[in-house]
Design a protein around this motif. Sequence first.
Motif, PDB file in Angstrom:
ATOM      1  N   THR A  34       2.377  -4.575  14.021  1.00 46.38           N
ATOM      2  CA  THR A  34       3.135  -3.513  13.347  1.00 46.38           C
ATOM      3  C   THR A  34       3.153  -3.774  11.889  1.00 46.38           C
ATOM      4  O   THR A  34       2.973  -4.827  11.143  1.00 46.38           O
ATOM      5  N   GLU A  35       3.833  -2.679  11.133  1.00 45.79           N
ATOM      6  CA  GLU A  35       3.824  -3.177   9.662  1.00 45.79           C
ATOM      7  C   GLU A  35       4.841  -4.229   9.531  1.00 45.79           C
ATOM      8  O   GLU A  35       4.825  -5.042   8.682  1.00 45.79           O
ATOM      9  N   GLN A  42       3.264  -7.476  10.040  1.00 44.88           N
ATOM     10  CA  GLN A  42       2.631  -7.968   8.922  1.00 44.88           C
ATOM     11  C   GLN A  42       3.234  -8.475   7.960  1.00 44.88           C
ATOM     12  O   GLN A  42       2.642  -9.335   7.130  1.00 44.88           O
TER      13      GLN A  42
END
Length: 431
Positions: A21-22, A25
């Motif tokens: 997921t963001e 990351q």
Amino acid sequence: MKSLILGLVLLGAAAQAAPLTEVEQVLTQAVAAREPAGRQLLETLVNINSGTRNHAGVKAVGDQLAPAFEALGFSVAWVDGRAFKRAGHLVARFGTRGPKLLLIGHLDTVFAADSKFQRYQVIDERYVKGPGITDMKGGNVVMLLALQALHDAGLLDQLQVQVVLTGDEEDRGDPLLLATEPLRQAGRWADIALGFEDGDGDPATAVVARRSSANWRLEVTGQPAHSSQIFREDIGFGAVYEMARVLAGFREALKGEQLLTFNPGVVVAGTDVQLSDDNRGSAFGKTNVIARKAIVEGDLRALTPEQQARAWSVMQRVADASLAHTTSRFTYADRYPAMAPTAGNTSLLAMYSQASEDLGYGPVRAVDPRRAGAADISFVAGDVAQALDGLGLMGTGGHTDNEVADMHTLTSQARRAALLMYRLSSVADGR
């Protein structure tokens, strides 16, 4: 709470994980940003001799690490070790919500203050040599990098964390219960324990089971006489034949026990024998005299408490069946308990392996218990719902003057640990 965590981890491990997921990351990028400073800290730590008996050096390593934890908002305390004849332990605590994680490391090494192996040495762009670099100053830095990344990504406050860095893992303090109490107390508090030892040095493995480590002693007496009279009905077999009978009996009676080992490491025998507390022995005897005494000291390693208890019972029975005119006294002392394999440990490994695959580092399998010795996590494994070890910096040559770290695993190990801890918080929170 621990049973709830176990159920949630099993559920999370069974699900098909999505790509990062963001938030995840951002977390992995935060590890990379901290990595250069982590290398510098590792060099500083390796260059401080912290052999277990070098109390000032062990404390100095703790003093280097304490501010780094405090900078993340941890409360840090030093547990003085004078009462158990060691330097002490560093304990750090953080958070009031989320799953309770115990992170385990140690400050000491096997290299004494007068060892010739003292300094951090760069071999090439990938490999670095140094005392304790993998066992386990590198593991402490991996742990810290993971926590720093969670902090930098704004995710650390979703966890309750206790860090215990012991000062006597390589040479346990005495009395044992007092030396291990801070660690065991943290284990009783925690839901999950993560150990940052280096396992078998392979990043494709982690530890779900560790065998115990215990000591045993066999003291044998026989009737001394001229050697020509041995085996006579009124003289008997002497101490050495009785010792050989017992040792052979141990092997024969227990050879079917999987993953159980029992090694006679020191033997002295003769007319007069001595074996000191530091395992130095002396013996006097003559070839034409039947040996009067024999002493054997060894260790035993078992996969479960039940297997260890069964082994002690069998060994006692063998020793008690003495040959004529001999006696065998068998005693034992438990040291490190076993970290038994459990469903909870296996499910935690599955989550860790999935995190590794999602990061592009490939799957992680359980290491063969024969390739991983006893460690601090064993003292808490029976109290937590899940335990996983071998998450530290990888390399080769531990406990030798050729201890080399693969520095390419510093970032990858920290990323895997950070992602695992974040996902544990997410599963427990229902996200």
